[in-house]
Design a protein around this motif. Structure first.
Motif, PDB file in Angstrom:
ATOM      1  N   MET A   1       1.073  -1.449   0.077  1.00  0.00           N
ATOM      2  CA  MET A   1       0.037  -0.040  -0.110  1.00  0.00           C
ATOM      3  C   MET A   1       0.743   1.635   0.495  1.00  0.00           C
ATOM      4  SD  MET A   1      -3.287  -0.653   0.329  1.00  0.00           S
ATOM      5  CE  MET A   1      -4.225  -2.218  -0.400  1.00  0.00           C
TER       6      MET A   1
ATOM      7  N   ASN B   1       0.166   4.847  -2.102  1.00  0.00           N
ATOM      8  CA  ASN B   1      -0.645   5.629  -2.060  1.00  0.00           C
ATOM      9  C   ASN B   1      -0.440   6.753   0.023  1.00  0.00           C
ATOM     10  OD1 ASN B   1      -1.307   4.789  -4.443  1.00  0.00           O
ATOM     11  ND2 ASN B   1      -2.893   3.064  -3.291  1.00  0.00           N
ATOM     12  N   VAL B   2       0.748   5.691  -0.008  1.00  0.00           N
ATOM     13  CA  VAL B   2       0.604   6.425   1.198  1.00  0.00           C
ATOM     14  C   VAL B   2       1.704   7.396   1.676  1.00  0.00           C
ATOM     15  CG1 VAL B   2       0.455   6.180   3.527  1.00  0.00           C
ATOM     16  CG2 VAL B   2      -0.918   4.632   2.336  1.00  0.00           C
ATOM     17  N   GLN B   3       2.236   8.104   1.958  1.00  0.00           N
ATOM     18  CA  GLN B   3       3.275   8.974   2.189  1.00  0.00           C
ATOM     19  C   GLN B   3       3.292   8.690   4.251  1.00  0.00           C
ATOM     20  OE1 GLN B   3       4.410  12.081   1.380  1.00  0.00           O
ATOM     21  NE2 GLN B   3       4.127  11.672  -0.962  1.00  0.00           N
ATOM     22  N   VAL B   4       4.235   8.514   4.576  1.00  0.00           N
ATOM     23  CA  VAL B   4       5.142   7.830   6.787  1.00  0.00           C
ATOM     24  C   VAL B   4       5.448   8.730   7.060  1.00  0.00           C
ATOM     25  CG1 VAL B   4       4.078   6.432   7.964  1.00  0.00           C
ATOM     26  CG2 VAL B   4       3.424   5.882   5.878  1.00  0.00           C
ATOM     27  N   TYR B   5       5.542   9.578   7.791  1.00  0.00           N
ATOM     28  CA  TYR B   5       6.657   9.987   7.651  1.00  0.00           C
ATOM     29  C   TYR B   5       6.792   9.751   9.552  1.00  0.00           C
ATOM     30  CZ  TYR B   5       5.267  13.748   4.249  1.00  0.00           C
ATOM     31  OH  TYR B   5       5.370  14.188   3.499  1.00  0.00           O
ATOM     32  N   ALA B   6       7.947   9.639  10.223  1.00  0.00           N
ATOM     33  CA  ALA B   6       8.395   9.811  11.286  1.00  0.00           C
ATOM     34  C   ALA B   6       9.292  10.372  12.389  1.00  0.00           C
ATOM     35  CB  ALA B   6       8.500   8.068  11.849  1.00  0.00           C
TER      36      ALA B   6
END
Lengths: 455, 329
Positions: free
Chosen positions: B296, B299-304
């Motif tokens: 997935m 479609n998803v941008q994940v920030y940490a």
């Protein structure tokens, strides 16, 4: 001169150790040796009185006078010690544990003999609310089922919890046999009430569940005395429950979605937290309608939204394109708040003073959004209105599951809900209308019949 | 032979430091600061320089090099820049010995010629480095010495994440007064638990809460004591992610905030932007998204992000190991 400076530097290096200077150590040893005898006697007395209570083995820190304080504090209290499980376990004053200067600790004792941790006492489990086996046996098994599922977070979301509970109640009503000596109405009322009380010890009731149960009990109470067939009564009750589910839950969600769609526009960047069914439906409907918005999901470690199905649902049917989604950790919500246009939060309950109850952390997010002047929108169905005015999460302690204490003696409470003060909330979208958050009282006057539950 | 080995020594140290920075093989900025100081010591001991100007040039170049290696870590360059200042001062004192002590003024017209060769400069600088290194070692303890002034009896203190300085501070205060600590365990590393274990060993009553619960608990807190990664030139902080939100809440509830910082955390840099995309580190977001959802990811941008910028108006008091100050200074 240079040698001097080097010496200076070296002495500074060694002398910059923290106190105490070595001489104090030696004298402390002497004092310790002298007081051993006295301590032994004192400790023997204490040990006798605490025979049943296990204590931590004493730690090896030699400069700590605290081991003595809690044990004697406990002795001086002598209150119901059963619920003191959360109290800091006293380090048993072992004869060999060197505890310095008993004189000082005695002074501390006198000053705060009755003190326990202020914060720990906030989370002490109330008596009578612990899970007792006897209660469970009196509980109708499907109720127990639902209770366990709710407690272990298998059924997530206030709406589904409520629906599942109502289904279990329907089941109960269908199988109910009137006990001899009482009418159907009274018998059912009493038994149902008793069951619910027992269920509350198994799992925390969310506001939706409590309201539904209260509604049903009121309805039962108002029913005319039975002189007809039991079957008729049962059917009537089942119908009422069904109507409640459809009207208050399913239709309410649809209405909220209709109102909410006005708030989501093309090109919006929406920050989302505390996802409830209403919020989810709104997002899905907006995606279906072809509104191209961007979603920023706030994730916490405890409540991970299922990203996979969320993305599935957010696929636009026309272009097979999903809404753009970003996920950020809760701690970094601030990182993204500036680029957002609004904050959407799914609410679990609404109170008379305008406070909104939602997943723990929403208060913080509302404050952050308010600081950056972003509108904060809460979505809450009317059946979740509650006739209380809590100022913070503590009166909601029925909604906190019991927290476990780790062996290391620090408390790790699990707060699942919190209350957002009304001045941080811009608008609450309900199935009746869009209200400012202190519009609860007005809504009640307008609404016919259903008084919200006073819990 | 000895000269050559000394030279290669500091070159090797420098390379090692650079590599660790690039690969992210470090845990605490304290470690970085000590390594940088050792490196500077080796350089000064060697014969690669003749006068103060060369030393300062080398220090500046190394500072730039190390900053390029890891933009988010400012401890090495802080230490080196401090050393530059010390070298300047030493040079002036050396030069003015024998004559009257002229106080160097900021607006002095005379351009100081640092390329003058002074014989004893080397030992002076080495002495200064020794001072600095002892300050580094005892930073936490010397800050903790003031603990009892700031914490009164029966207070409830909140702290965020895990800071060695705060740990020493609280333990020191707990010896004098009874206090309680609420620890907010902050993502993405969630180190609060270790701090909780350590504090309970010292018999401090601890409660560990989630960062989501900070708002709920804030009304019961008397003070907030936090450590930070860097203190920026405008008084703002570069602290662990989540700090900004919690300090905003503290402001809302009017809870005073104390920031403990050792001297190597003071940076002459100003924040580039409030979102600090440049000097921030991003780590693996495995907490947020499972590996099984991997397909997935398109479609998803994940920030940490690891760090947060905290503006200076949210801090009430700074406690450094030399002195105490507010952000107005």
């Amino acid at each position: 001169m240079i040698a001097n400076k080097m010496n200076q530097a070296e002495s500074k290096k060694s002398g910059s150790l923290p106190r105490p200077p070595p001489s104090e150590d030696i004298s402390r040893d002497d004092v310790r040796a002298q007081r051993e005898a006295k301590k032994l006697a004192k400790v023997a007395r204490k040990n006798k009185s605490f025979k049943g209570k296990l204590a931590n083995p004493p730690t090896s820190t030699s400069e700590n006078e605290h081991p003595v304080v809690p044990s004697t504090a406990q002795k001086s209290l002598k209150t119901g010690t059963t619920s003191r499980a959360l109290e800091v376990k006293p380090a048993e004053a072992n004869p060999s544990s060197p505890s310095v200067s008993i004189g000082v600790s005695a002074d501390l004792l006198k000053s705060d003999s009755a003190s326990s941790s202020v914060i720990h006492s906030l989370f002490k489990p109330k008596k009578g609310k612990e899970l007792a086996q006897s209660n469970v046996s009196k509980l109708y098994p499907p109720f127990y089922n639902v209770g366990l599922k709710v407690r272990n977070n298998v059924i997530r979301g206030a709406n589904s919890q409520c629906v599942k509970l109502l289904d279990a109640i329907k089941d109960y009503v269908r199988c109910y046999d009137v006990p001899p000596g009482t009418t159907f109405k009274h018998g059912l009322f009493a038994d149902l009430e008793g069951n619910m009380k027992n269920l509350k010890t198994v799992c925390p009731f969310s506001i939706s569940m409590s309201n539904a149960v209260q509604f049903l009990l009121f309805y039962l109470h108002d029913m005319p005395d039975d002189d007809g067939k039991v079957i008729d009564f049962k059917n009537e009750i089942l119908d009422v429950i069904d109507q409640y589910i459809v009207e208050k839950i399913e239709k309410a969600v649809e209405a909220i979605v209709l109102y909410g769609l006005e708030k989501i526009n093309d090109g919006d960047k929406i920050m989302v937290y505390s996802i409830t069914e209403a919020l989810m439906s709104l997002l899905v409907k907006a995606a279906e309608d072809g509104i191209s918005y961007e979603l920023i999901l706030i994730q916490t470690r405890e409540t991970k939204v299922e990203l996979a199905d969320l993305l599935e649902k957010l696929k636009k049917p026309t272009s097979d394109q999903t809404v753009r989604v970003s996920a950020v950790n809760f701690s970094s919500a601030l990182y993204k708040i500036r680029s957002c246009s609004k904050l959407l939060i799914g609410g679990h309950g609404l109170f008379t003073n305008g406070g909104v109850m939602a997943q723990s952390g929403s208060g913080q997010l509302a404050l952050v959004a308010d600081t950056y002047n972003k509108p904060v929108v809460f979505l809450c169905e009317t059946f979740k209105f509650c006739d209380r005015s809590p100022l913070d999460f503590l009166p909601l302690e029925e909604y906190m599951p019991e927290q476990f204490q780790t062996e290391d003696d620090f408390l790790e409470p699990k707060l699942i809900y919190d209350v957002t003060p009304s001045n941080l909330v811009t608008v609450v979208i309900t199935d009746i209308d869009m209200l400012p958050s202190n519009g609860l009282a007005a809504t009640l006057r307008v609404q016919e019949g259903g008084t919200p539950a006073k819990l | 032979m000895a000269n050559a080995s000394k030279e290669s020594q500091y070159i090797i140290l420098l390379q090692q430091l650079e590599i660790s920075l690039k690969r992210g093989r470090y845990v605490r900025s304290h470690e970085l600061a000590t390594r940088t100081l050792r490196l500077a010591e080796k350089y000064v001991q060697s014969d690669s320089w003749k006068n103060a100007e060369e030393v300062m040039q080398w220090l500046e170049n190394t500072a730039d090099r190390l900053t390029k290696a890891a933009v988010s870590e400012s401890a090495p360059s802080n230490v080196l820049k401090r050393l530059i200042k010390t070298v300047q001062e030493d040079f002036m004192t050396r030069k003015n010995q024998g004559r009257m002590h002229t106080i160097s003024r900021l607006d002095s017209d005379t351009k100081v010629d640092y390329s003058e060769e002074l014989p004893d400069l080397r030992s002076d600088i080495l002495g200064a480095i020794l001072d600095l290194s002892s300050e580094l070692e005892n930073g936490a303890e010397s800050i903790a010495e003031d603990a009892e002034k700031h914490i009164n009896a029966n207070e409830v203190i909140m702290t965020i994440g895990r800071s060695r300085t705060v740990e020493a501070f609280l333990k020191r205060a707990a010896k004098i007064n009874k206090l309680e600590v609420i620890i907010v365990k902050c993502g993405p590393f969630y180190q609060g638990k270790d701090l909780a274990k350590s504090l309970t060993k010292s018999k401090i009553k601890t409660t560990l809460i989630n960062d989501t619960a900070a708002f709920s608990m804030m009304s019961r807190v008397d003070k907030i004591v936090i450590g930070t990664h860097t203190v920026l030139a405008n008084g703002g902080l570069k602290a662990i992610a989540g700090c900004h939100q919690i300090l905003l809440t503290a402001k809302y509830f009017n809870v005073p905030v104390l920031v403990l910082a050792a001297s190597y955390k003071l940076s002459p840099e100003y924040p580039f932007s409030a979102e600090m995309k440049i000097t921030n580190r991003f780590v693996s977001p495995e907490e947020l998204i499972d590996y099984k959802d991997g397909d997935m990811i398109d479609n998803v941008q994940v920030y940490a992000p690891v760090f947060d910028y905290v503006p200076p108006e949210l801090v009430s008091l700074f406690i450094f190991n030399m002195y105490v100050s507010t952000t107005l200074n």
